[in-house]
Design an enzyme around this catalytic site. Structure first.
Site, PDB file in Angstrom:
ATOM      1  N   PRO A 126       0.866  -1.313  -0.013  1.00 46.07           N
ATOM      2  CA  PRO A 126       0.147  -0.082   0.011  1.00 46.07           C
ATOM      3  C   PRO A 126       0.901   1.354   0.111  1.00 46.07           C
ATOM      4  CG  PRO A 126      -0.050  -0.767   2.305  1.00 46.07           C
ATOM      5  CD  PRO A 126       0.918  -1.906   1.319  1.00 46.07           C
TER       6      PRO A 126
ATOM      7  N   CYS B 172       2.518  29.121 -15.690  1.00 42.31           N
ATOM      8  CA  CYS B 172       2.054  29.633 -16.989  1.00 42.31           C
ATOM      9  C   CYS B 172       1.418  28.703 -17.880  1.00 42.31           C
ATOM     10  CB  CYS B 172       3.305  30.226 -17.729  1.00 42.31           C
ATOM     11  SG  CYS B 172       3.126  31.101 -19.096  1.00 42.31           S
ATOM     12  N   GLU B 173       0.402  27.990 -17.525  1.00 38.50           N
ATOM     13  CA  GLU B 173      -0.451  27.132 -18.468  1.00 38.50           C
ATOM     14  C   GLU B 173      -1.722  27.276 -17.992  1.00 38.50           C
ATOM     15  OE1 GLU B 173       0.939  23.405 -19.528  1.00 38.50           O
ATOM     16  OE2 GLU B 173       3.133  23.580 -19.009  1.00 38.50           O
TER      17      GLU B 173
HETATM   18  N1  LLP Z   1       2.904  -1.519  -5.997  1.00 39.87           N
HETATM   19  C1  LLP Z   1       3.309  -1.218  -7.460  1.00 39.87           C
HETATM   20  C2  LLP Z   1       4.056  -1.988  -7.885  1.00 39.87           C
HETATM   21  C3  LLP Z   1       2.794   0.011  -7.842  1.00 39.87           C
HETATM   22  O1  LLP Z   1       2.986   0.260  -9.409  1.00 39.87           O
HETATM   23  C4  LLP Z   1       2.138   0.957  -7.050  1.00 39.87           C
HETATM   24  C5  LLP Z   1       1.579   2.169  -7.505  1.00 39.87           C
HETATM   25  C6  LLP Z   1       1.831   0.454  -5.674  1.00 39.87           C
HETATM   26  C7  LLP Z   1       2.495  -0.617  -5.476  1.00 39.87           C
HETATM   27  C8  LLP Z   1       1.206   1.556  -4.772  1.00 39.87           C
HETATM   28  O2  LLP Z   1      -0.149   1.706  -5.062  1.00 39.87           O
HETATM   29  P1  LLP Z   1      -1.206   2.685  -4.144  1.00 39.87           P
HETATM   30  O3  LLP Z   1      -1.451   1.684  -2.883  1.00 39.87           O
HETATM   31  O4  LLP Z   1      -0.475   3.826  -3.727  1.00 39.87           O
HETATM   32  O5  LLP Z   1      -2.322   3.057  -4.997  1.00 39.87           O
HETATM   33  N2  LLP Z   1       0.320   8.846  -9.314  1.00 39.87           N
HETATM   34  C9  LLP Z   1      -0.943   8.207  -9.307  1.00 39.87           C
HETATM   35  C10 LLP Z   1      -0.814   6.852  -8.618  1.00 39.87           C
HETATM   36  C11 LLP Z   1       0.429   5.954  -9.423  1.00 39.87           C
HETATM   37  C12 LLP Z   1       0.306   4.713  -8.821  1.00 39.87           C
HETATM   38  C13 LLP Z   1       1.559   3.948  -9.339  1.00 39.87           C
HETATM   39  N3  LLP Z   1       1.773   2.601  -8.982  1.00 39.87           N
HETATM   40  C14 LLP Z   1      -1.798   9.219  -8.557  1.00 39.87           C
HETATM   41  O6  LLP Z   1      -1.343  10.157  -8.050  1.00 39.87           O
HETATM   42  O7  LLP Z   1      -3.085   8.701  -8.560  1.00 39.87           O
END
Ligand code: LLP
Length: 432
Positions: A284, A352-353
């Protein structure tokens, strides 16, 4: 308004995090500012331990790479999911044991493999091709221990989230197609110096329904059965991260306990049927850290134009999510937290966008220059995705505990924009 977020309260029209007045903090330290509650962070981690007492939990460092936050996660017994050599060094720096680190990635270089092997951490191998590349590096390094690997599986599950953060679809770039996994596992068993120990998947992020997790768990167990049938040993099954959080007051999210209810029976029953007892791993990120943190920004201009624009000092350089994924971040005016909404505002940053919009048509109390806005749930993919675009140094990060507020990362100044740059000497001639 604050729902279950017990670390945030309104006292005499001011927003407090634990016992710290957020408006005064912003006045004192300047804005933009990321502010994290230690209490909330520890609560979130403990909720996972309670829901999954036997599983290992690896914090997804990409969600937040602040050393203090990671140090607290490590104290609370979390490991780390790292996706680059940089994230690996962050995790090592805060003292996370190597046995609790998984090095992920779909595009690892020879140097990345080497670094992971030398650090003695497990790797998640994303393709048959990567397995062969890794085997070459293992041979060359000739270490006295085997390299333990998991295989990243593409489970072909639709997670019902924003398409840019769905990672387990058949068409996504991550993982080995399900039907290739058993054969790839066997190949790894034959390679000297490599020990395949399990399977890994991650179906996406900000998932608000537990059904796709249950589906993925079922598919992972099908694949585990195929591997066991092919003579492989499964010691670890990593179901990734992805649990969503409640960004919008009307959009509740499942808890770690709900997630446990959806996946543990499938995992338990199928392991029993197969006669295996692998360690369950979760990764997580967002659900550990997002709601621990607010981002404070200062209002510079309230412009009455086509719509009411509030121009504040944080744009998508500071909080990229609204621009990238049309994400909603709830806003509380830190110095007007008891005041009712007066009118709709479109909240924009200094970049600036035209797309530099953090919130559209948001009902807020009457705003003026000098007000401080608190963007909630900014701890996941907030600072970690911040940039210096438009010559904007990145902001400070603060940890709040009770009435204490410690700077855990100082704000950059203009020197950060010049750091590392070098004008070739041949261009040193005087400009008239
Ligand atoms: N494990 C792997 C292999 C991942 O690719 C990710 C997230 C996680 C764990 C953690 O996932 P979480 O529990 O945080 O959902 N920038 C985007 C989110 C990209 C997530 C990429 N991978 C946003 O701001 O919503």
């Amino acid at each position: 308004m604050f729902g279950p977020k017990s670390h945030l309260t309104s006292r005499n029209n001011h927003l407090f995090m634990e016992d710290v007045d957020c408006f005064l903090l912003a006045r004192q330290l300047g804005t933009p500012l990321y502010v994290t509650s230690e209490k909330r962070l520890r609560q979130n981690i403990r909720a996972y331990h309670q829901a999954f007492p036997k599983a290992d939990k690896y914090f997804a460092v990409k969600a937040n790479g602040n050393l203090t936050i990671l140090r607290i996660a490590a104290q609370e017994g979390m490991g780390a999911d790292v996706f680059s050599a940089g994230e690996l060094s962050i995790a090592r720096n805060v003292g996370i044991p190597q046995d609790m680190i998984l090095y992920n990635g779909n595009s690892k270089s020879e140097k990345d493999h080497e670094m992971a092997l030398q650090a003695g951490v497990r790797m998640s191998v994303d393709s048959r091709e990567e397995l062969e590349h890794l085997a070459g590096t293992v041979q060359r390094l000739d270490q006295d221990h085997e390299a333990e690997i998991l295989f990243r599986v593409n489970p072909d599950v639709s997670p019902k989230t924003h398409p840019k953060i769905a990672t387990g679809l058949r068409s996504s770039k991550f993982g080995i197609p399900a039907e290739q996994v058993a054969e790839t596992y066997k190949r790894a068993m034959d390679l000297p110096g490599i020990l395949p120990v399990g399977l890994h998947c991650h179906i996406g992020s900000q998932i608000l329904d537990t059904a796709p997790f249950a589906e993925a768990a079922g598919k992972m167990m099908d694949i585990a059965a195929a591997v066991v049938g092919a003579g492989g040993e499964i010691k670890r099954i990593d179901l990734g991260g992805g649990l969503g959080i409640q960004y919008h007051p009307d959009t509740p999210a499942p808890s770690p306990a709900d997630l446990a209810k959806a996946v543990l029976p499938i995992f338990g029953d199928r392991c029993r049927d197969l006669g295996i007892s692998p360690k369950l791993i979760l990764e997580p990120g967002r659900s550990i850290v997002a709601d621990t943190t607010i981002m404070l920004s200062g209002v510079n201009v309230v412009k009455r134009a086509h719509v009411n624009f509030v121009a504040e000092d944080a744009g998508f350089n500071v909080l990229a999510r609204p621009m990238l994924y049309d994400s909603y971040h709830h806003i509380i005016v830190a110095n007007k937290s008891d005041e009712p909404a007066a009118e709709p505002y479109t909240v924009v940053g200094p970049i600036c966008e035209t797309g530099d919009i953090l919130a559209k048509d948001r009902q807020l109390p009457k705003l003026e220059r000098g007000d401080v806005l608190a963007f909630l749930d900014a701890g996941g993919y907030g600072f970690s995705m911040a940039s210096q675009y438009n010559g904007q140094p990145r902001p400070a990060e603060i940890l709040v505990s009770g009435d204490k507020a410690d700077v855990t990362r100082r704000a950059e100044d203009a020197s950060a924009l010049l750091a590392g740059q070098k004008i070739p000497e041949r261009l040193y001639w005087q400009i008239e």
